[in-house]
Design an enzyme around this catalytic site. Structure first.
Site, PDB file in Angstrom:
ATOM      1  N   GLU A 197      -1.928  -0.269  -9.233  1.00  0.00           N
ATOM      2  CA  GLU A 197      -1.697   0.082 -10.645  1.00  0.00           C
ATOM      3  C   GLU A 197      -0.298   0.673 -10.695  1.00  0.00           C
ATOM      4  O   GLU A 197      -0.087   1.798 -10.234  1.00  0.00           O
ATOM      5  CB  GLU A 197      -2.729   1.116 -11.119  1.00  0.00           C
ATOM      6  N   CYS A 241       2.430   5.922 -17.468  1.00  0.00           N
ATOM      7  CA  CYS A 241       2.756   4.511 -17.239  1.00  0.00           C
ATOM      8  C   CYS A 241       2.671   3.739 -18.540  1.00  0.00           C
ATOM      9  O   CYS A 241       3.406   2.781 -18.750  1.00  0.00           O
ATOM     10  CB  CYS A 241       1.810   3.936 -16.190  1.00  0.00           C
TER      11      CYS A 241
HETATM   12  P1  NAD Z   1       5.166   7.075  -6.301  1.00  0.00           P
HETATM   13  O1  NAD Z   1       5.018   5.616  -6.076  1.00  0.00           O
HETATM   14  O2  NAD Z   1       6.389   7.744  -5.861  1.00  0.00           O
HETATM   15  O3  NAD Z   1       3.969   7.875  -5.588  1.00  0.00           O
HETATM   16  C1  NAD Z   1       2.613   7.571  -5.829  1.00  0.00           C
HETATM   17  C2  NAD Z   1       1.785   7.986  -4.631  1.00  0.00           C
HETATM   18  O4  NAD Z   1       2.149   7.183  -3.507  1.00  0.00           O
HETATM   19  C3  NAD Z   1       1.970   9.434  -4.186  1.00  0.00           C
HETATM   20  O5  NAD Z   1       0.710   9.953  -3.819  1.00  0.00           O
HETATM   21  C4  NAD Z   1       2.882   9.306  -2.973  1.00  0.00           C
HETATM   22  O6  NAD Z   1       2.750  10.361  -2.064  1.00  0.00           O
HETATM   23  C5  NAD Z   1       2.385   8.000  -2.371  1.00  0.00           C
HETATM   24  N1  NAD Z   1       3.350   7.308  -1.519  1.00  0.00           N
HETATM   25  C6  NAD Z   1       4.701   7.383  -1.546  1.00  0.00           C
HETATM   26  N2  NAD Z   1       5.237   6.546  -0.625  1.00  0.00           N
HETATM   27  C7  NAD Z   1       4.200   5.929  -0.008  1.00  0.00           C
HETATM   28  C8  NAD Z   1       4.095   4.934   1.002  1.00  0.00           C
HETATM   29  N3  NAD Z   1       5.180   4.406   1.590  1.00  0.00           N
HETATM   30  N4  NAD Z   1       2.876   4.522   1.388  1.00  0.00           N
HETATM   31  C9  NAD Z   1       1.769   5.022   0.779  1.00  0.00           C
HETATM   32  N5  NAD Z   1       1.795   5.962  -0.179  1.00  0.00           N
HETATM   33  C10 NAD Z   1       2.995   6.406  -0.594  1.00  0.00           C
HETATM   34  O7  NAD Z   1       4.876   7.259  -7.866  1.00  0.00           O
HETATM   35  P2  NAD Z   1       4.991   8.600  -8.724  1.00  0.00           P
HETATM   36  O8  NAD Z   1       6.441   8.914  -8.874  1.00  0.00           O
HETATM   37  O9  NAD Z   1       4.054   9.612  -8.169  1.00  0.00           O
HETATM   38  O10 NAD Z   1       4.408   8.099 -10.129  1.00  0.00           O
HETATM   39  C11 NAD Z   1       5.183   7.543 -11.139  1.00  0.00           C
HETATM   40  C12 NAD Z   1       5.023   6.035 -11.200  1.00  0.00           C
HETATM   41  O11 NAD Z   1       3.653   5.679 -11.226  1.00  0.00           O
HETATM   42  C13 NAD Z   1       5.615   5.411 -12.465  1.00  0.00           C
HETATM   43  O12 NAD Z   1       6.315   4.230 -12.151  1.00  0.00           O
HETATM   44  C14 NAD Z   1       4.406   5.088 -13.318  1.00  0.00           C
HETATM   45  O13 NAD Z   1       4.595   4.059 -14.272  1.00  0.00           O
HETATM   46  C15 NAD Z   1       3.400   4.740 -12.277  1.00  0.00           C
HETATM   47  N6  NAD Z   1       2.049   4.931 -12.777  1.00  0.00           N
HETATM   48  C16 NAD Z   1       1.271   3.830 -12.969  1.00  0.00           C
HETATM   49  C17 NAD Z   1       0.004   3.987 -13.480  1.00  0.00           C
HETATM   50  C18 NAD Z   1      -0.892   2.800 -13.697  1.00  0.00           C
HETATM   51  O14 NAD Z   1      -2.080   3.008 -13.856  1.00  0.00           O
HETATM   52  N7  NAD Z   1      -0.384   1.581 -13.716  1.00  0.00           N
HETATM   53  C19 NAD Z   1      -0.470   5.263 -13.797  1.00  0.00           C
HETATM   54  C20 NAD Z   1       0.357   6.362 -13.583  1.00  0.00           C
HETATM   55  C21 NAD Z   1       1.615   6.189 -13.055  1.00  0.00           C
END
Ligand code: NAD
Length: 483
Positions: free
Chosen positions: A254, A288
């Site tokens: 997502e 998002c």
């Molecule tokens: P992010 O991708 O930086 O982090 C998300 C999660 O992934 C965190 O728990 C982080 O620790 C983990 N993570 C980071 N690197 C990783 C790796 N290499 N392997 C596995 N896990 C890893 O995102 P964010 O900055 O926390 O959130 C913002 C983004 O999320 C925005 O782009 C937003 O649009 C998106 N988002 C999408 C939805 C949806 O349902 N589509 C909902 C909320 C947020």
């Protein structure tokens, strides 16, 4: 933070935080802490899970799966619903903790703590029955859905409770075990949810690990993890998929969005403009599904922009516990700096700022809600997701052209069409490439409606009865009646 008692009288403290492994709260030799984004002050210490912690948790999850997967869906539903009621007793504590760690105003902290309960309890009421595909004299063919094993749920920092609950409920209901990994920016609510859950599930069924940037990659690479349910950015989603591919783990992604709202000339401007401004600035633009590009028919453009500006000026920017706060701070310094790059580009390109603009440095990561007046289609602010309170409003005149412009993106999460002519609205809506498309609304999600993105906004979907299938293997059972 106050302590409170749970359903059985056991005390839950909202100021100490530990990992939950195999039914026990576990400390780590190294710890770290989050930051209150409204004050930049340190929050309580949280664990830094080690590689050994990951191995222990995955092993416990795998062991627990043996018996948990054999329970009936009714037994699992009952356990989740009991847990949901215990969570509900603490909803106010969770809302306050959420506002403290995430920054969102308490009115929205309360809202998310509430939707956390709704998502947990409503998804737990869903069913995934076997399907009889064929039933003849000769044979019966059934499709059934069997759990995968150990699910890892990776959650971002913008909705740490609701997004976690939306993974916990379907994973457990379908008979999987789960390891919840909250974002290092917002680890507190997730750890507390897992702690609270322990008395409702056997050890190893629901675990939580908090750590540093190593933790996510360790989990996605682990050979005994069967599924990654990931919510976060598209960039990280691609890394997750790459890592999961090594062992062909199932993934649901997502990811990010760049949602257009198409406003037709028949709308009631006074009613719609404030709604669209609100839908762009909710959670300080850190959703998002926030409205991120606003296409307004040229016949009403000036009046619509002015009505949006007028409403935006009424939105109070303040720390989350302040009366009437609508926009809290940006959640963390990294995101704050990222949003600044959009302001820099607007300044460099000389685009008009209708309201807002650069915000003076303060104690927290605050940014005023900002509307950019008719920037170019290929500008950074139209093309990319700022994930902050800065949105562009642009003009359109031709229907096919605006549909093409709305679709001219790698993202495809949500979109909306606003019109008093429902036929026109539906005609446009049906041509938009996005996982959720609303008419005269946006961000209107439900735990019983599937949610997911098209294109680079994701793979698969969660929530709703069909979302349960993403936590399962499908099995076709051929029962021959005559030998
Ligand atoms: P992010 O991708 O930086 O982090 C998300 C999660 O992934 C965190 O728990 C982080 O620790 C983990 N993570 C980071 N690197 C990783 C790796 N290499 N392997 C596995 N896990 C890893 O995102 P964010 O900055 O926390 O959130 C913002 C983004 O999320 C925005 O782009 C937003 O649009 C998106 N988002 C999408 C939805 C949806 O349902 N589509 C909902 C909320 C947020």
């Amino acid at each position: 933070m106050p302590s409170a008692t749970n359903g059985s009288g056991a005390k839950i403290f909202f100021d100490t935080f530990q990992n939950v492994i195999d039914g026990k709260q576990v400390t780590t030799s190294q710890t770290r802490h989050g930051i209150n984004p409204a004050t930049k002050k340190a929050l309580p210490e949280v664990p830094i899970a080690s590689k050994e912690d990951v191995d222990t948790a995955v092993k416990a999850g795998k062991e627990a799966f043996k018996s948990w997967s054999k329970t009936t869906i009714e037994e699992r539903r009952e356990a989740i619903l009991k847990f949901a009621e215990a969570y509900k007793e603490h909803q106010e504590d969770f809302a306050k903790l959420l506002t403290t760690e995430q920054g969102k105003p308490l009115q929205f902290g309360n809202m998310e703590a509430g939707t956390g309960y709704t998502w947990l309890s409503e998804i737990a009421k869903l069913d995934l029955p076997e399907e009889v595909i064929e039933d003849t004299e000769d044979r019966k063919v059934i499709t059934r859905y069997t759990p995968l094993g150990v699910v890892v749920a990776i959650v971002p920092w913008n909705f740490p409770i609701q997004l976690a609950m939306g993974k916990i409920a379907p994973a457990l209901l379908t008979g999987n075990t789960i390891i919840l990994k909250p974002s290092p920016f917002t680890p507190y609510c997730g750890l507390k949810i897992a702690e609270l859950a322990q008395k409702f599930f056997p050890p190893g069924v629901f675990q939580a690990l908090s750590g540093d940037d190593n933790l996510g990659p360790w989990l996605t690479a682990h050979p005994d993890v069967d599924k990654i349910s990931f919510t976060g950015s598209t960039v990280t989603g691609k890394k997750v998929m790459e890592s999961a591919s090594k062992t062909l783990k199932r993934v649901t992604l997502e990811l990010g969005g760049n949602d257009p709202a198409i406003v037709c000339k028949s709308v009631d401007i006074k009613a719609v403009a404030p709604q669209i401004a609100t839908l762009g600035f909710l959670n300080s633009g850190q959703i998002c599904l926030c409205v991120k590009r606003i296409y307004v028919h040229s016949a009403i453009y000036d009046e619509f922009r002015d009505a949006m500006v007028e409403h935006t000026k009424t939105l109070k920017v303040a720390e989350g516990f302040a009366d009437g706060a609508f926009l809290g701070p940006i959640q963390n310094s990294m995101q704050y700096e990222k949003v600044q790059t959009f302001f820099d580009d607007v300044e460099k390109q000389g685009y008009k700022v209708a309201v807002g603009g650069k915000t003076a440095a303060s104690d927290g990561y605050f940014i005023n809600p900002t509307i950019i007046d008719n920037p170019a289609d290929d500008s950074m602010i139209v093309q990319e997701e700022p994930f902050g309170p800065i949105i562009p409003i642009v003009k359109w005149t031709d229907e096919d052209d605006v549909i093409a412009r709305a679709n001219n993106t790698k993202m495809g999460l949500g979109a909306s069409v606003w019109s008093s002519d429902l036929k026109e609205a539906e005609r446009i809506a049906r041509q938009i490439e996005a996982g959720s498309v609303w008419i005269n609304a946006h961000i209107d999600v439900s735990p019983i409606v599937p949610f997911g993105g098209h294109k680079e906004s994701g793979i698969g979907h969660e929530w709703g009865a069909s979302g349960l299938k993403h936590f399962c293997n499908s099995q076709s059972l051929f029962l021959k009646k005559k030998v």
